[in-house]
Motif scaffolding. Structure first.
Motif, short mmCIF file in Angstrom:
data_model
loop_
_atom_site.label_atom_id
_atom_site.label_comp_id
_atom_site.label_asym_id
_atom_site.label_seq_id
_atom_site.Cartn_x
_atom_site.Cartn_y
_atom_site.Cartn_z
N ASN A 1 0.85 -1.19 0.00
CA ASN A 1 0.00 0.00 0.00
C ASN A 1 0.89 1.25 0.00
O ASN A 1 2.10 1.15 -0.08
CB ASN A 1 -0.96 -0.02 1.20
N ALA A 2 0.28 2.38 0.10
CA ALA A 2 1.01 3.64 -0.01
C ALA A 2 1.81 3.99 1.25
O ALA A 2 2.71 4.82 1.19
CB ALA A 2 0.03 4.78 -0.32
N ALA A 3 1.49 3.38 2.37
CA ALA A 3 2.18 3.69 3.62
C ALA A 3 3.53 2.98 3.64
O ALA A 3 3.61 1.76 3.74
CB ALA A 3 1.33 3.27 4.82
N ARG A 4 4.60 3.75 3.52
CA ARG A 4 5.95 3.16 3.53
C ARG A 4 6.38 2.83 4.95
O ARG A 4 6.12 3.59 5.88
CB ARG A 4 6.94 4.13 2.90
N ALA A 5 7.09 1.72 5.10
CA ALA A 5 7.61 1.29 6.40
C ALA A 5 9.08 0.93 6.24
O ALA A 5 9.53 0.57 5.15
CB ALA A 5 6.82 0.10 6.92
N ALA A 6 9.81 1.02 7.33
CA ALA A 6 11.23 0.67 7.31
C ALA A 6 11.56 -0.08 8.59
O ALA A 6 10.99 0.19 9.66
CB ALA A 6 12.09 1.91 7.20
N GLU A 7 12.48 -1.03 8.46
CA GLU A 7 12.96 -1.78 9.62
C GLU A 7 14.19 -1.08 10.18
O GLU A 7 15.09 -0.70 9.43
CB GLU A 7 13.32 -3.21 9.22
N VAL A 8 14.22 -0.90 11.51
CA VAL A 8 15.35 -0.25 12.17
C VAL A 8 16.16 -1.27 12.95
O VAL A 8 15.63 -2.29 13.41
CB VAL A 8 14.88 0.89 13.11
N ALA A 9 17.45 -0.97 13.10
CA ALA A 9 18.35 -1.82 13.89
C ALA A 9 19.43 -0.94 14.50
O ALA A 9 19.80 0.09 13.92
CB ALA A 9 18.96 -2.91 13.01
N PHE A 10 19.94 -1.34 15.66
CA PHE A 10 20.89 -0.55 16.42
C PHE A 10 21.99 -1.43 16.99
O PHE A 10 21.76 -2.59 17.32
CB PHE A 10 20.20 0.12 17.62
#
Length: 190
Positions: A102-111
């Motif tokens: 869908n139009a809602a972009r998501a990203a995975e974060v890591a630290f």
């Protein structure tokens, strides 16, 4: 600094709880050796907590990607002490944009934070900057998989001020944080 004298959103000065001054900035190709050195200094438990497996080194592909921030699909940040040739990487954070239907972009974060600097608020500062960059580049949600026993990282997300949902599958907690919420910027953990 930007042309108008304000701090760049891609470079920030910060002070840790113990008074240590750090600079948080986008990783650069010339940071490769510093990133390798920082990885080599990590304790095995920290490597496992970050990668969910044991490993002795970062791959060439991982190192190449880490310093190839494009702000569209990937952002890599480093936290450093010292300056110039004496800079030492003490922490890092990344986001990788996830495929979306869908139009809602998501990203995975890591630290990753070097053990001597854990508990000093660095992960929260890295997260605050990463979330700000993500929001500026149209990311609607940040996601993270955290080992359930990694209470400090879970607290960083809980203290961020962002609306979040958590689900647990075995020993992994999956977190989704909403960057679109009303109420402004995420808080960096003090």
């Amino acid at each position: 600094m930007t042309n108008d004298g304000t701090a760049s959103p891609c470079r920030q000065q910060a002070v840790l709880r113990n008074g240590t001054p750090v600079q948080i900035r986008v990783a650069l190709p010339e940071d490769r050796d510093r990133i390798v050195a920082a990885f080599n200094e990590l304790e095995p438990d920290s490597v496992y907590t970050r990668f969910f497996s044991m490993r002795k080194e970062l791959s060439a592909v991982e190192l190449d990607r880490f310093s190839a921030t494009d702000f569209v699909n990937f952002v890599g940040l480093v936290a450093v002490v010292g300056s110039g040739a004496d800079e030492t990487v003490i922490g890092a954070a990344t986001y990788v944009v996830l495929p979306s239907k869908n139009a809602a972009r998501a990203a995975e974060v890591a630290f990753t934070v070097e053990e001597d600097y854990q508990g000093q608020g660095l992960a929260g500062k890295l997260f605050g900057m990463l979330a700000e960059i993500a929001r500026e580049h149209g990311i609607a949600h940040l996601e993270a998989d955290v080992l359930a026993g990694n209470a400090p990282m879970l607290k960083v997300f809980e203290r961020s001020g962002l609306a979040l949902t958590k689900t647990r599958d075995g020993g992994v907690t999956h977190i989704v944080m909403d960057l679109r919420q009303a109420g402004g910027k995420p808080r960096a953990t003090p």
